[in-house]
Each structure stands twice: as C-alpha cells, then as structure tokens.
Design an enzyme around this catalytic site. Structure first.
Site, PDB file in Angstrom:
ATOM      1  N   LYS A  25       8.355  43.124 -88.483  1.00  0.00           N
ATOM      2  CA  LYS A  25       8.053  42.699 -89.569  1.00  0.00           C
ATOM      3  C   LYS A  25       6.200  41.247 -89.314  1.00  0.00           C
ATOM      4  CE  LYS A  25      10.664  40.992 -93.377  1.00  0.00           C
ATOM      5  NZ  LYS A  25      11.583  39.691 -94.121  1.00  0.00           N
ATOM      6  N   ILE A  53       6.352  50.825 -92.388  1.00  0.00           N
ATOM      7  CA  ILE A  53       7.987  50.946 -93.371  1.00  0.00           C
ATOM      8  C   ILE A  53       8.458  50.377 -94.602  1.00  0.00           C
ATOM      9  CG2 ILE A  53       9.281  52.619 -90.761  1.00  0.00           C
ATOM     10  CD1 ILE A  53      10.644  50.253 -91.258  1.00  0.00           C
ATOM     11  N   GLY A  54       7.628  49.736 -94.502  1.00  0.00           N
ATOM     12  CA  GLY A  54       7.441  49.039 -95.745  1.00  0.00           C
ATOM     13  C   GLY A  54       6.779  47.871 -95.817  1.00  0.00           C
ATOM     14  N   VAL A  55       6.762  47.079 -96.836  1.00  0.00           N
ATOM     15  CA  VAL A  55       5.406  46.350 -97.028  1.00  0.00           C
ATOM     16  C   VAL A  55       6.602  45.383 -98.480  1.00  0.00           C
ATOM     17  CG1 VAL A  55       3.224  45.866 -98.367  1.00  0.00           C
ATOM     18  CG2 VAL A  55       3.285  48.381 -96.616  1.00  0.00           C
ATOM     19  N   GLY A  59       6.489  41.068 -99.706  1.00  0.00           N
ATOM     20  CA  GLY A  59       5.481  39.663-100.050  1.00  0.00           C
ATOM     21  C   GLY A  59       5.449  38.515 -98.644  1.00  0.00           C
ATOM     22  N   PHE A  60       5.655  39.215 -97.119  1.00  0.00           N
ATOM     23  CA  PHE A  60       5.681  38.656 -96.068  1.00  0.00           C
ATOM     24  C   PHE A  60       4.548  39.404 -95.318  1.00  0.00           C
ATOM     25  CE2 PHE A  60       7.234  36.549 -92.295  1.00  0.00           C
ATOM     26  CZ  PHE A  60       6.601  36.664 -91.190  1.00  0.00           C
ATOM     27  N   GLY A  61       4.068  40.435 -95.972  1.00  0.00           N
ATOM     28  CA  GLY A  61       3.286  41.393 -94.872  1.00  0.00           C
ATOM     29  C   GLY A  61       4.221  43.048 -94.433  1.00  0.00           C
ATOM     30  N   LYS A  62       3.242  43.370 -93.719  1.00  0.00           N
ATOM     31  CA  LYS A  62       3.622  44.983 -93.748  1.00  0.00           C
ATOM     32  C   LYS A  62       5.386  44.920 -93.080  1.00  0.00           C
ATOM     33  CE  LYS A  62      -0.474  46.510 -94.826  1.00  0.00           C
ATOM     34  NZ  LYS A  62      -1.903  46.792 -94.073  1.00  0.00           N
ATOM     35  N   ASP A 115      17.430  36.069-103.619  1.00  0.00           N
ATOM     36  CA  ASP A 115      17.322  36.786-103.054  1.00  0.00           C
ATOM     37  C   ASP A 115      17.191  38.363-103.851  1.00  0.00           C
ATOM     38  OD1 ASP A 115      14.511  38.865-104.766  1.00  0.00           O
ATOM     39  OD2 ASP A 115      13.266  38.636-103.093  1.00  0.00           O
TER      40      ASP A 115
END
Ligand SMILES: *[C@@H]1O[C@H](CO)[C@@H](O)[C@H](O)[C@H]1NC(C)=O
Ligand SMILES: *[C@@H]1O[C@H](CO)[C@@H](O)[C@H](O)[C@H]1NC(C)=O
Ligand SMILES: *[C@@H]1O[C@H](CO)[C@@H](O)[C@H](O)[C@H]1NC(C)=O
Ligand SMILES: *[C@@H]1O[C@H](CO)[C@@H](O)[C@H](O)[C@H]1NC(C)=O
Ligand SMILES: *[C@@H]1O[C@H](CO)[C@@H](O)[C@H](O)[C@H]1NC(C)=O
Ligand SMILES: *[C@@H]1O[C@H](CO)[C@@H](O)[C@H](O)[C@H]1NC(C)=O
Ligand SMILES: *[C@@H]1O[C@H](CO)[C@@H](O)[C@H](O)[C@H]1NC(C)=O
Ligand SMILES: *[C@@H]1O[C@H](CO)[C@@H](O)[C@H](O)[C@H]1NC(C)=O
Ligand SMILES: *[C@@H]1O[C@H](CO)[C@@H](O)[C@H](O)[C@H]1NC(C)=O
Ligand SMILES: *[C@@H]1O[C@H](CO)[C@@H](O)[C@H](O)[C@H]1NC(C)=O
Length: 879
Positions: free
Chosen positions: A575, A552-554, A556-559, A671
């Site tokens: 995550k 459902i998202g990507v 900087g940390f990963g998928k 952020d």
C-alpha cells in the site's frame, strides 16, 4: 473564524490546464459555447508550447504573440529553479514574466462581451529572486463598474497563499464585462509598500463568454430587494458538482470551467447521500436555460439527505465556504429532480448564513417535470463572518411525502465592490500558527537563503542531505486549519462508495512530502521494532518501480500494488501512501501501531513498512483472491457457493471478535465492509484496513466519543446520531455485510428506487413482510437450506437493530453463523460435517464473553434439540 478559511478560498481556483480545443471543435448543439476570443499566454516564454493536455499556449515574447492579439511589456524570460511535482504541466508554470515596475498585457477583444480571465501563479524562485518578495496588484481596464478599472488582486502574495494551502500553484478566475471593443489591459504593479517587491505571472487565459448573470438574485434577509449582477465584475469563488465527481475543464463544460466534488465543503456530521440519474434519464434543458449554464453531468448527480425521515428532520444538509468579508456574493444553486416526479413529494427550505433564503422549494413545482434543470441565485452581503453557510432542511410545514432535500450544483461568485475592487487580503500566517501542527513537509523549491527564520512557517530540522549541500531541503511545518481536518474526514467517510473523493483530486495536492521526518518521530518504538523495515529500494524492486500494471486496488490511503520480495520468495501487497493525503498519513500510523501488535488467522498480517524520502508504504501478506466484494457482484468471477460465503462470514466474524475481545484493549474497527474483507488463495477471510480503527482505552469504558467516520451504507445509525462509538457499531456494519453476501448487491445503490437504496432498510422491510426470499442472490435460490437461511437472516437482522443494546456481540454472531453452517452442511452431506478444523470448539473456548455465549448457545440448542448437530457443540471432544 479561523485562518484556513482564507486558504480555502483559493482551493477552488486550482484548475487543470487541459486542452483539446474542444471549444473550437464542437458545435453548439453539444451544448458547448463557442467563444469568439480564446487566448492562452505562456508568460516569460519566447516560444509557443503545448501543455500536458495538448492545449497551445503562445509565448508572450514569441513573434506569434502579437498575431494572437497579445501585446506585453518586455520582461526577461525566467525559468523556475525547481519543478514542483504537483504541477499538472510544465507549461505555463515553469516560465514566468517578472516585473520590477509597472507592466501591462493587452489583449484584443472583438466585441463588448464578458471575458473570463484566469491567472496562473507558481511561486518559485526565478532568476534568484526571493519568492517571498512577490507582492503585487493586478488591475483590469477598461471594464465597466469601476472608474480606474477593476482591482483583481491587491498586495497579493502567491507565496503566502500557496503556503497556506500547502499548494504548489494558484489559479484565480474572474469574469469581466468589457466596455469597449478594443483592448483588455491587465496591469501588474509591484506593491510599493514592500521594499524589494516584484510582480510575476506564469499564465493568462482570456476566453469570451456569454452573460451568465442575467438572473435576478433575491437578497437574503430582505425579501423585497434583489441584486442584478449587470455590469459588475465577478470572481468565481467555488464551483461544485454536488453529489458528483470532478469534471475536467476539457469535458464539455464550456469556457473550460472546472467543477469540483463537494464533499470537502460539507459541514456537520450529516453528509446525506448521493444520487445519480439512471442511464435512461436524459437531462432536458428548458428553452430559457442555455446549456452552457452547467453541463448535464452536474444535473445528473445530486446530494440528498438520506432515506430516514426521522433523521432528516433532525439535521440540516449543509456546506460551508471560506470567503472574504465586506463583499456581496451570489450563491447559485443548481437543481434537477432525478428521482421524484410529483409535486409536494420533496419540499425543503434553503438557509444562507442562518437566514431564510427561500422557503418551501419544490423542484417539480418549478420545472413541472423530472430531469429538467433549474437554478436560483441568492445574494448576500457578508461583512465580517468570512464564512458562507448554505443549509437545506425539509419543509415540515408543507407536509411533503418525503422529508428530504436535494441539491445538484453550487457556484459562489464574489461581486466587485463600489470601488471596483475584487481583491481580498492574503491569508494571515499568524492565524495559521494557532492551528495544530499536523504534518511536516519537505519543500525544495525554495533556495536555502530564504530560510526558515524569515519564513512565516516554522522551520523543522534540515535533513542530512541539506547539510551535505546536495539537496536543499527545508522542512516546513504545515499548519492545518481545523476545517481542513474535518474536510478530510468527510472525504474519507465517503470514500467507500462515492465515485471520487478528495484524494482523487490531483489538484489538491501538496508539495513533496517527507514521511521520514514525521512518521519516524511519531511512530512508537515498539511498533517500529515489531515489524520489518524495508528500504525504498527494496520496495521499488518489488513493484518494478511502482509499475501501474501491478496495481491491485486503490483506496483512500493510496494505491495498492502487488509485489515480490525476498528474491521472489514472498508475494506481498504494498500500500503506497498518496502523498496528497494528510489523512493517509494518520491512517498509516494507526495501522502500523495496531497491526504490528495483532496476529490472528483472520486479520491481514502486516509484514513491514517503508518510510523514506517522500514515500510511505505498508507491506502485507498478499491476498490472492482479493476482496470479498469482487466475488459477489459486478464481477466475472465465478459465484461463491452458499457454504463458501458462510465460511467467509465466519472467518471475518472471528477476526472482528478477536479485535473486540481478544487483544489487550478493545479495538473497534470502524470500517467493516465487503471491500475490507480480503480472501487468500484458499478463500480464508481476513479483515483488513485498520486505518480508522480506535482503541477503547479501558474495557469498562463502553464507548468512545468521536467524529463519525466510516462508509455509508454500513454506518451505524446510532453512532451517527450520538457520535458515540461502541463495538456494536462494528456489529451493525457486519450485519450489512451479511445481507450483502446474501443478496449480492451493494450496501447502498442510489440508482434504485428510494426504498431500495439502503440494503439494510430494504432487507428489513422484506423480512418484515416475509418476502426475504425474493431478494436473495438469484444464484443461491434453491441451494440454501431453509433453516440455515432463516438462522442467517435472523442473525443479520439482529445485527442491524436500531439500538446497539439490541444487537448481539460478535461472539454471538459468530456462534449463530457457525450454527447456520452446520445446518447447511448437514443438509448438503447428510449430517456428516465436512467442516473440520474445530471451529465450533473455538467458539466454546472464547474467554471474555464465554459464559454469555455458552448460555445463549445452550438456550438456542434447547429450542432446537431435535437436530443432530448439537452433540458436536455440546461435546466438543466428540468431534
Ligand atoms: C509561430 O506559429 C507558427 C505556426 O503556428 C509556428 O510554426 C511557429 O513555430 C511559431 N513560432 C514560435 C516562435 O513559436
Ligand atoms: C467526462 O465526464 C464523464 C462523466 O462525468 C466521465 O465519465 C468521463 O470520464 C469524463 N471524460 C474526461 C475526458 O474527463
Ligand atoms: C461532449 O459531448 C458530446 C455530445 O454530447 C460527446 O459526443 C462528447 O464525447 C463529449 N466529450 C467529452 C470529453 O465528454
Ligand atoms: C470591512 O470594512 C470595515 C470598514 O471599512 C473594516 O473595518 C473591516 O476590517 C473590513 N473587514 C474585512 C474582513 O475586510
Ligand atoms: C449560524 O448560527 C450558528 C449557531 O447560532 C453560529 O455558530 C454561526 O456562527 C452562525 N453562522 C453565520 C454564518 O452567521
Ligand atoms: C437549520 O438551519 C437553520 C438556519 O441556520 C436553523 O435555524 C435551524 O435550527 C437548523 N435546523 C437544524 C435541525 O439544525
Ligand atoms: C500586504 O500583505 C502582507 C501579508 O499578508 C501584510 O503583512 C501587509 O500588511 C500587507 N500590506 C498592505 C499595505 O496591505
Ligand atoms: C471540526 O471538527 C471539530 C471536532 O473535531 C469540531 O469541533 C468543529 O466544530 C468542526 N468544524 C467544522 C467547521 O465543522
Ligand atoms: C521528493 O524529494 C526527494 C528528495 O527528498 C526527491 O528525490 C524526489 O524526487 C521528490 N519527489 C518528487 C515526486 O519529485
Ligand atoms: C483464488 O486464488 C487461487 C490462487 O491464486 C486461484 O487459483 C483461483 O483461481 C482464485 N479464485 C478465484 C475465483 O479468483
């Protein structure tokens, strides 16, 4: 000079094997060069095979090899004992030709032309040989410039190099001028100094290329002398698509070249802003510039300094590269103006290693028009620095219209020296040890007898599996150079809006990482006890073994995957750390440490975490309606009403206010942006992503000095200048979020005209001119109460004040937004508030800055006391 530098040198050579024989299939009018020679050799293999991209590699001992023009010394076909997950393909890496004495490969070449040579190495254990003993030389003959041939590699250890890079495999690229038209010979010789030394090679590419080194390079620091590459042999050190993304070798690049993202090489705090040519702009190569010099995608994207001339004049836009000393380098800068069309609009100076390379560069003056590419070569001899620094600075002397600079691409080539040598030393492990320990990595590709004591790295504890003799797992401590650490910061700061950042480079990957060994030791017991621990089995069940369809998202940390836990009872967002990202590891811990202790309606809740084998996952409440951004623009979701938007902003403000004042320590989020504000099924806003957050240790300490991190477009200019982080930095970012919600456009949109790129600047500009109504989301026009809108805009404007002291604290922002909502509701339903839930009461009860809030609130109320909504605030019990 540090050690990682050497490691950096090689970073760029990690090229994907790709295929499609695009090269053969396409015609010259695509701008693709059609080589007369293109041979790919899969060394140590007796069969012809295709790599993951479908490109055919001929086995060096296959009957077809000689037909392809390859003749090689016999070697025993050898297969690696372990396939590192970072390998892009098993062909050509899983097989190697091993030589314990001198051996040669001969390639037939039909013309006297330049040949591009790529050597691929995967330093694993073959036939029981210790990969640490692989030390060898590679010499190319007959090649111009160098009587005994060109030394490409000398005393080369792929093992040490890969260790220094924490890289599974190594690729090096050379361009050699042929002096006769029969054969190119590559001679591999084990380094005699090492007793058990052997040579090995996994893959060789030989591709003919035109002479791309015809330009004369000005010698930096000697305006009257220049260098021509002529018949020199060349090693490609770096090839970057500045301000743009990774370009795969199969993607129209000619001679299968790879162009990388430049963000890891940006040095200093000023990373500038990227720009992309609009879709209507077509790159037009002039007559004297062959299209194979660089593909249009390189010229379509650029990095420039930024919208603020006052900031630009104070810094240099700079890139720093690690290189080998005692060589001459050609620095090729590619330019193409994609925004401005007039002479003297953007004029800048170029510095290389602190010396002026060229003054008063005006791209339009060079090309006469927009969208026309041009490149310039600069030569510099580097003796001992081992660093190459390219800096751009606006040329104030030429009084340009904008104080700005632009760059579209960089290539750095090393020229062979007078002895016909191109080889540099191996990275020095002793220097590696001086650098801080950052990560523990488990690598299994080496057999245990090549154990830690012998290795150049410090061995950690062997895992239980190793003790049981099932899996040989050695823990390596990977030393990261400081430069690497800075790299990842630039990568992360850019991640919010750059199309691609370092984590998307699958090429810059590490070998199998063990989260167990590192995180469990570093995670505080308190954090570990506060949140639930999941097994990897549970996580795999929850995500159907990380099914791509559940992503459902990507970030900087990963998928991020959607998942279901507790036998279907709870929906969660999982995550999954990208094992390639050291930054991810650090953020993972920050997030667990912080979030496990925080519970608030407007902060996303951490349910638990999983760290096992090489997996790290964080498990959160599932937010059914995704990010705030995906409801604002570039979406097919229904537009949010103004009232919904206000309520979402209020929720997010409440979450931030809690972070700043409600927890034991002041927490600065760092952020804040619309993709970090999530919405649950009822559109309740929750602040997420605490990976960059900082805790101010003491309430009375007003700031934290730190390296600038965050997302462009939302970054507090004062923080950027002074590198001092305060809670007001979050307030600034939140102000940008408010404008984004109102205007339904991105915080930064480099495709717009210059004054519109930054939303904060554009909104303030319009507000000053009294034209703010013109930039609000068209969908909202006529649907917003005007008093409400002006309260909202006034609040957002205060948030983005230049100086932190002029910005309100979150409590005030919250109150003003509540007030704006009341105005809107009064308008919508004739004064009867439908917004129950006592949110205004919460404001009055806020403790830490309570008095200030209430006083300021009362003043506001006095000013506006004709409005009926006040009574509700002044007399909370009355609601
Ligand atoms: C040699 O090439 C032919 C045709 O491309 C192919 O069918 C054959 O399998 C190749 N031989 C080997 C040993 O790979
Ligand atoms: C080729 O490059 C373009 C632009 O950079 C990109 O959009 C596209 O996805 C790339 N294609 C492949 C096959 O890599
Ligand atoms: C290469 O360029 C040609 C023409 O410009 C285009 O048709 C083709 O799709 C491009 N290939 C890739 C992989 O981008
Ligand atoms: C450069 O050459 C000099 C003289 O030969 C030598 O002393 C020095 O170590 C070399 N530097 C590097 C970085 O190789
Ligand atoms: C450039 O100058 C800076 C500051 O004087 C110095 O620290 C740096 O080492 C120099 N870099 C090079 C490559 O000479
Ligand atoms: C930019 O770089 C040049 C050359 O290294 C240096 O002289 C100058 O002081 C730098 N300017 C700024 C503002 O850092
Ligand atoms: C070869 O490289 C190794 C590792 O970098 C080094 O220790 C050794 O001194 C080098 N040998 C020679 C002859 O340069
Ligand atoms: C890297 O960052 C540190 C601070 O974290 C700084 O001292 C150092 O100069 C930076 N190095 C480079 C090459 O930018
Ligand atoms: C990483 O190592 C573990 C054993 O520690 C192994 O089970 C796993 O398959 C490896 N990961 C990959 C991607 O190969
Ligand atoms: C928000 O989430 C709810 C619950 O999943 C869903 O029914 C609704 O369609 C979502 N709304 C939007 C606009 O996606």
């Amino acid at each position: 000079m540090t050690t990682t530098s050497t490691a950096q040198i090689f970073l760029h050579f990690i090229l994907y094997l790709s295929l499609h024989n695009l090269i053969f299939a396409t015609t010259a009018n695509n701008g693709i060069y059609n080589p007369s020679v293109s041979i790919l050799v899969n060394c140590g293999s007796s069969s012809d095979e295709h790599d993951a991209e479908g490109r055919e590699w001929v086995g060096d001992t296959s009957p077809n090899a000689s037909a392809s023009g390859v003749i090689s010394t016999k070697s025993t076909p050898s297969t690696a004992s372990f396939q590192d997950p970072s390998l892009p393909s098993s062909v050509p890496y899983m097989t190697a030709a091993i030589f314990e004495s001198e051996a040669t490969y001969k390639f037939s070449a039909s013309k006297k032309e330049r040949l591009l040579i790529r050597l691929h190495f995967y330093p694993a254990s073959y036939n029981g040989l210790n990969p640490e003993n692989g030390f060898f030389n590679v010499v190319a003959t007959p090649v111009a410039d160098g009587a005994g041939g060109i030394t490409l590699l000398h005393n080369f250890s792929a093992y040490i190099t890969a260790q220094a890079l924490s890289q599974g495999y190594i690729v090096r690229e050379f361009s050699l001028p042929m002096i006769n038209d029969d054969f190119l010979t590559l001679t591999f010789t084990p380094a005699i100094v090492q007793p058990k030394a052997f040579a090995f090679i996994n893959g060789i590419e030989v591709i003919s290329m035109p002479d791309i080194f015809t330009a004369t390079a000005v010698m930096v620091g000697f305006s009257d002398s220049s260098v021509t590459v002529g018949a020199s042999a060349v090693q490609t050190m770096y090839r970057l698509n500045v301000g743009g993304q990774y370009i795969a070798p199969t993607n129209n690049t000619s001679f299968s070249r790879t162009w990388y993202d430049d963000t890891p090489y940006i040095s200093g705090a000023g990373v500038g802003a990227t720009a992309t040519a609009g879709p209507h702009i077509k790159i037009q190569y002039p007559m004297n510039l062959p299209t194979y010099i660089a593909p249009p995608d390189v010229y379509r994207t650029a990095r420039q300094m930024g919208p603020d001339p006052k900031v630009n004049i104070q810094y240099n836009l700079s890139w720093s590269f690690q290189i080998d000393g005692n060589f001459t380098y050609i620095v090729r800068l590619h330019f193409c103006e994609i925004q401005l069309a007039e002479v003297n609009q953007r004029v800048f100076d170029i510095f290389i290693n602190n010396q002026t390379a060229q003054k008063d560069v005006d791209i339009i003056a060079m090309t006469s028009s927009m969208a026309i590419p041009v490149y310039r070569d600069y030569a510099i001899y580097i003796s001992k620095e081992e660093q190459l620094l390219v800096e751009l600075h606006p040329s104030a002397d030429s009084k340009p219209e904008f104080f700005d600079a632009i760059l579209n691409g960089i290539e750095i080539f090393k020229l062979s020296d007078a002895d016909g040598n191109l080889a540099g030393p191996n990275p020095k492990p002793s220097v590696m040890l001086e650098n801080e320990l950052q990560i523990t990595t488990t690598a299994q590709k080496f057999q245990p007898e090549y154990s830690s004591e012998k290795s150049h790295v410090i061995a950690g504890t062997a895992s239980g599996a190793a003790a049981a003799g099932l899996i040989f797992a050695l823990c390596f401590v990977v030393y990261q150079r400081k430069r690497r650490a800075n790299d990842s910061e630039s990568g992360v700061s850019a991640s919010g809006w750059l199309p691609l950042h370092r984590n998307s480079h699958t090429t810059v990957s590490k070998s199998n990482m063990s989260s167990k060994s590192c995180t469990s030791s570093q995670l505080s017991t308190m954090a570990a006890s506060l949140c639930r621990h999941f097994s990897i089995f549970e996580i795999k069940q929850a995500t159907k073994n990380f099914d791509e369809s559940l992503i459902i998202g990507v970030g900087g940390f990963g998928k991020v995957y959607k998942g279901i836990i507790d036998r279907g009872a709870t929906k969660v967002a999982i995550k999954r750390a990208n094992p390639d990202s050291e930054q991810g590891l650090h953020e993972f811990q920050t997030e667990i440490e912080l979030l496990s202790k925080l519970r608030h309606k407007h902060l996303v809740s951490l349910i638990g975490y999983c760290k096992e084998d090489n997996e790290m996952c964080l498990i959160y409440d599932y937010m059914a309606n995704g990010t705030l951004r995906e409801h604002l623009y570039k979406t097919n979701k229904p537009a949010l009403s103004w009232k919904q938007r206000l309520e979402i902003c209020i929720g997010a403000a409440r979450g931030l206010h809690y972070l700043h004042t409600g927890a034991k320590n002041t927490i600065i989020h760092r952020d804040v942006k619309t993709t970090n504000i999530l919405l649950d099924e009822n559109f309740v806003a929750k602040v997420s992503d605490f990976g960059l957050s900082k805790t101010a240790p003491l309430m009375n300490q007003s700031h934290v000095s730190t390296v600038v991190k965050g997302s462009f477009g939302y970054l507090d200019p004062e923080y950027f200048r002074r590198q001092q982080l305060t809670i007001k930095s979050d307030v600034y970012s939140f102000g940008v979020v408010l404008f984004e919600v109102m205007c339904a456009r991105p915080a930064l949109n480099p495709s717009l005209s210059k004054e519109q790129v930054s939303l904060a600047d554009w909104a303030i500009h319009n507000q000053k001119k009294g034209k703010i109504f013109e930039i609000i989301d068209p969908y909202l026009k006529g649907k917003i109460n005007l008093e409400c809108l002006s309260k909202f805009v006034e609040t957002a404007e205060k948030c983005v004040s230049e100086y932190g002291n002029d910005r309100p604290v979150m409590g005030d922002v919250l109150w003003n937004l509540e007030f704006a909502l009341q105005l809107q509701e009064r308008d919508e339903d004739g004064g009867v508030s439908s917004h129950g839930s006592g949110s205004s009461v919460d404001v009055l009860n806020l403790s830490s800055e309570g008095d200030g809030v209430v006083n300021e609130m009362r003043e506001e109320l006095d000013d506006l006391n004709e409005l009926s909504v006040f009574s509700q605030f002044l007399n909370p019990k009355g609601r």
